[in-house]
Motif scaffolding. Sequence first.
Motif, PDB file in Angstrom:
ATOM      1  N   GLY A  16     -17.079  37.889-103.989  1.00  0.00           N
ATOM      2  CA  GLY A  16     -17.024  38.576-105.269  1.00  0.00           C
ATOM      3  C   GLY A  16     -17.889  38.731-105.758  1.00  0.00           C
ATOM      4  O   GLY A  16     -19.162  38.126-106.017  1.00  0.00           O
ATOM      5  N   GLU A  48     -14.733  46.062-107.723  1.00  0.00           N
ATOM      6  CA  GLU A  48     -13.407  45.577-107.535  1.00  0.00           C
ATOM      7  C   GLU A  48     -13.420  46.143-106.046  1.00  0.00           C
ATOM      8  O   GLU A  48     -13.823  46.013-105.078  1.00  0.00           O
ATOM      9  CB  GLU A  48     -12.255  45.513-108.348  1.00  0.00           C
ATOM     10  N   TYR A 105     -12.227  38.039-109.902  1.00  0.00           N
ATOM     11  CA  TYR A 105     -11.646  39.543-108.858  1.00  0.00           C
ATOM     12  C   TYR A 105     -10.024  38.232-108.478  1.00  0.00           C
ATOM     13  O   TYR A 105      -8.519  38.625-108.547  1.00  0.00           O
ATOM     14  CB  TYR A 105     -11.834  39.988-107.885  1.00  0.00           C
ATOM     15  N   SER A 111      -7.033  41.166-109.999  1.00  0.00           N
ATOM     16  CA  SER A 111      -7.071  42.162-109.236  1.00  0.00           C
ATOM     17  C   SER A 111      -6.009  41.409-108.440  1.00  0.00           C
ATOM     18  O   SER A 111      -5.226  41.495-107.081  1.00  0.00           O
ATOM     19  CB  SER A 111      -8.443  41.648-108.434  1.00  0.00           C
TER      20      SER A 111
END
Length: 149
Positions: free
Chosen positions: A11, A56, A80, A84
């Motif tokens: 990420g 993302e 994230y 997320s």
Amino acid sequence: MKRPIIAVLNGPNLNMLGVREPEHYGSATLDDIEQLCAEAAENAGVGLDFRQTNHEGELVSWVQECRGRACGIVINPAAYGHTSIALLDALLAVGLPVVEVHLSNIHRREPFRRQTYVSQAARGVICGLGARGYAHAIQALADMIEDEK
């Protein structure tokens, strides 16, 4: 015989490794980690798909692409992981074994880093072992894949 593929997905901000907060993340660059992962995958008898993104939606798309293409996912979701739900939903939807990796020990960091959504989809979480954690994750995932045959 075609080797199973393990996707190693990274990420945001991991492209800054080696420069960004080495006291937390060490001195290894993302290229160093990719090389370490390639060696670990070779030793484990699996193929490797190694990627990094700061976006993302792209990370979610890559997880979805793993369905039918990869046998498992090693993921360092970076920030994230803490934010997320979309990434969690994607990991749950693909139905593949997942191992979550963090370079630093997230349990010794700020309180907001101690919980990740991704861990709810992961069979295991490796944190605090630096770049070496990726190699351990690849071997663990390769063992899981072999055990499920």
